[in-house]
Design an enzyme around this catalytic site. Sequence first.
Site, PDB file in Angstrom:
ATOM      1  N   ASP A 456       3.642  -6.356  -9.100  1.00 24.18           N
ATOM      2  CA  ASP A 456       3.827  -5.474  -8.103  1.00 24.18           C
ATOM      3  C   ASP A 456       5.265  -4.943  -7.862  1.00 24.18           C
ATOM      4  O   ASP A 456       6.068  -5.537  -8.007  1.00 24.18           O
ATOM      5  CB  ASP A 456       3.276  -6.161  -6.686  1.00 24.18           C
ATOM      6  CG  ASP A 456       3.325  -5.269  -5.481  1.00 24.18           C
ATOM      7  OD1 ASP A 456       2.488  -4.323  -5.639  1.00 24.18           O
ATOM      8  OD2 ASP A 456       4.044  -5.533  -4.703  1.00 24.18           O
ATOM      9  N   GLU A 485       3.867  -2.175 -12.367  1.00 22.38           N
ATOM     10  CA  GLU A 485       3.401  -1.109 -11.436  1.00 22.38           C
ATOM     11  C   GLU A 485       4.966  -0.667 -11.411  1.00 22.38           C
ATOM     12  O   GLU A 485       5.655  -1.022 -10.609  1.00 22.38           O
ATOM     13  CB  GLU A 485       3.221  -1.685  -9.955  1.00 22.38           C
ATOM     14  CG  GLU A 485       2.539  -0.616  -9.241  1.00 22.38           C
ATOM     15  CD  GLU A 485       2.786  -0.969  -7.614  1.00 22.38           C
ATOM     16  OE1 GLU A 485       2.158  -0.216  -7.043  1.00 22.38           O
ATOM     17  OE2 GLU A 485       3.518  -1.982  -7.179  1.00 22.38           O
TER      18      GLU A 485
END
Length: 699
Positions: A456, A485
């Site tokens: 993330d 990400e």
Amino acid sequence: MQHPGPPRFCAVGERIELAPRSPDPDASYEWSLLEKPAESTLSAPDSPVLEIEPDAPGIYRFALESPAGTHEQRVRVFPDVRRPTSFDLERDELPEHDPEDVSIMGPFNEHRFGREYPTLEDGTYRYEIDRQPGTHRYGYVPGEDFESAVWEEVTVPGPGRPRVRLDGAVDEEDAAVVVTADATPGTDSEYDAADLAVEFYADDRDSLSDADLEIDEHVVRVPLADLEEAVRVHAVAVGERHSVADCVVVHPDGRVERPNDPPEWARDAIVYEIFVRSFTDPASFQALERRVPYLESLGIDCLWLTPVLESPTEHGYHTTDYFDTASDLGTREEFESFVDRCHEAGIKVVFDLVINHTAREHAAFDMSAAQVPAYDDWYIWEPLEEAAVEADDLEGGRDVYAPPSRITADGQTEVADYYFNWHGIPNVNYDSLAVRSFFGSVVDEWVDVVDGFRCDVAWGVPHGFWKEINERVRAQDDEFLLLDETIPRDPAYAECEFNVHYDTTLYYALRDVGNGERPAKAILEAATAPDREGFPEWSLHMRYVENHDETRYLTECGEDAQRAAVAAVLTLPGVPMVYYGQERGATEYRQLMPWEGDSRATTFHRRLVAARRDSAALSRGDLASIESEADSERVVAFARETEDERVAVALNFGEEPAQVELDCTLEPTDLVTGDDLEAESGEGSTTLAVEDVVVARIA
């Protein structure tokens, strides 16, 4: 393992971070600068983690004094290729606002609004900055209303980055390994492949030195006679710009490994993302385990779970305990049982690793806010006058909508750093050795439990730490997957860091095509964008129509466009991802799974997945162009091919069936439906009726 890692590569104007690996937070580390270009004024900062911005091209050589000894690390810096760029927006495109309170954000300032402000000239907001060639995304934000930000893109002209790939083999006669660099020019480059320079570097951690490398243009020979342990060889292709570096590991027995290559299983993977607390009701690991047969029925073989660790939020991205599962979902034993059941079904499990930030409720944040010495530097704290908030906006306490702050011993107010408007998840400080040690232990805790990490906010964590994590997980499992990400995606994360990258380029193109803002052929331009963007050949790209952060494609673009978009994801090269509920007609991005939903859509997804599984061309084939004519710009056609199979794909994003003429003859069966094609064949051509998607082998 305190050596800072492999040689690093950047251009003038780029920042780079160097740090000891697996550091002891209580130990002493000291950097010195041993060598630099004559015109450089750079010096080594007095801190264990260096953040430098080289000011001249050439070689920089640093030394790190650590408890484990002295380590050297080189940084190769290439010329500055940035060009003056203007990020513009017409004033009328923003909703009603105060023109004195409009800021700009983007990757150039790590998505922090309220920091940089444009000028307003003749009704146009303008922010000027030097940027490298390529497409750059930026957003203008009125006041603190992040939700009303208006996003734009600007393309800076210039050549793309070249690419390089290393492969090696033993030359038995010379008792050496021959490593060959396959160099490819960037888009719009004036260089031919043969004209590109290739620079080879030994790894400063190994016994091999540059002097031991026998270099002949694009080929290097590594003598085996004195090789007692494995050594690493790095290479960069250089034209107008430099490439992402590649690396090979040469073993004393002549074996050659490619550490940048993704896990073999990932090349054919079809990912299914579950928003953990919405897939079952109630949500639990045991309930998930009972649904594994459903996942099997879809034909997917990789499951990405949103966070499963302790958190006060439904989505789980505010982590409070990195070493135990969320109590509302179940015990660690129940989680591991679920993972084992997935493995029995042939499904890999990817774990959401959230290490850019913690919840403000995390114990470490409480300690840092209280200025407990051992935790004082765990988070990034800024003086109030430098932060993007006013004093009146600081409410203290636990109001998630107010930025967290603290009062220092001398009475000064400091504000915790965060991205976007994420006040509840303060950014941790990777300049802290304690933070680096802590999150290294988090990785160690879970690497043996799952098959990969989806990372993330990967763009918020330093490259050097990701390189360390890459080597750390590969040392335990060389088939472990790392998915980043990074929005927008960036080829720098492919350099000994991540195997798979979010394909934001295709995502935006599919939205634009679905909304009728661009013709369907735009998806082909997007699908080939990695080459233009400088991604190396070994990169894989996760392709999707929606995820847990986005509105549902069905809601925004309608059913007809959605069927074509889903078909694009599952027939183009890359790693396709299906977001839970997408196949059941879900219309809200984190709603409860509509198990009673659209069975027709589910059948459509199953058939597309099966077609991809049954066709080598669809799963691993190259993307190829195909001449076509259609009666609508909502239609696009392309081919996938291997040495043994060619497949044609035609997609229709429109509401009405379309006629498409292809310059090839097709076999009579649609690989998705299994039905006979509605087609007329001529001499070397086929005319098709396309409702949403047609996939057929080329005769």
